[in-house]
Design a protein around this motif. Structure first.
Motif: not given
Length: 168
Positions: A53-54, A56-57
């Protein structure tokens, strides 16, 4: 070891004197700087999420995200146990701002410790104090050498060569 080992093998296996190595580190440091601009600019927002997730963020591949986590880990409030990290591991980027600043200084990462976002986090005086503390922590101070004919430091009144230095 997985992801951390893959990152270290790849990144530290490159010779930074070659065009390929220079290009890799140039791109990495620019991505790293962009992440720090975000997290230092929003100090009340504790960034958490899975590694995936990070990544992608922050618009990174997994390996580069692991590299960032490897670099910031010593400055975090709680380590993320990078030895066992996977894409689905939940990590936190809650950092100790003084420790992070000092670690950036210690790594000579001028492009990071001079970011304007630090102005809102630490006063100029505090940054100067932390800078001096970090730089002086690696300074080796050698004791003054005692000459053979100098008075002995034990206070006997004899020459060093006839007293404590006689056994050398």
């Amino acid at each position: 070891m997985g992801l951390l080992k893959d990152w270290r093998d790849h990144a530290y296996g490159l010779d930074d004197r070659t065009p390929e190595g220079k290009d890799f580190w140039f791109k990495y440091f620019n991505k790293e700087k962009a992440i720090y601009e975000i997290i230092l600019g929003n100090p009340d927002d504790i960034v958490t999420g899975t590694v995936k997730e990070l990544a992608e963020r922050f618009e990174l591949d997994i390996e580069t995200m692991v590299g960032f986590l490897d670099g910031i880990d010593e400055s975090l409030v709680k380590s993320n146990n990078l030895e066992e990290i996977t894409e689905d591991s939940v990590v936190s980027l809650e950092y100790d701002k003084e420790k992070l600043y000092m670690n950036m200084v210690g790594c000579n990462a001028q492009w990071l410790y001079e970011l304007p976002q630090w102005n809102d986090l630490l006063s100029e005086e505090k940054r100067s104090e932390l800078y001096k503390t970090e730089k002086s922590s690696h300074t080796v101070v050698k004791p003054q050498k005692i000459g053979r004919n100098d008075p002995c430091p034990c206070g006997s009144g004899k020459k060093y060569k006839k007293c404590c230095g006689a056994n050398l």
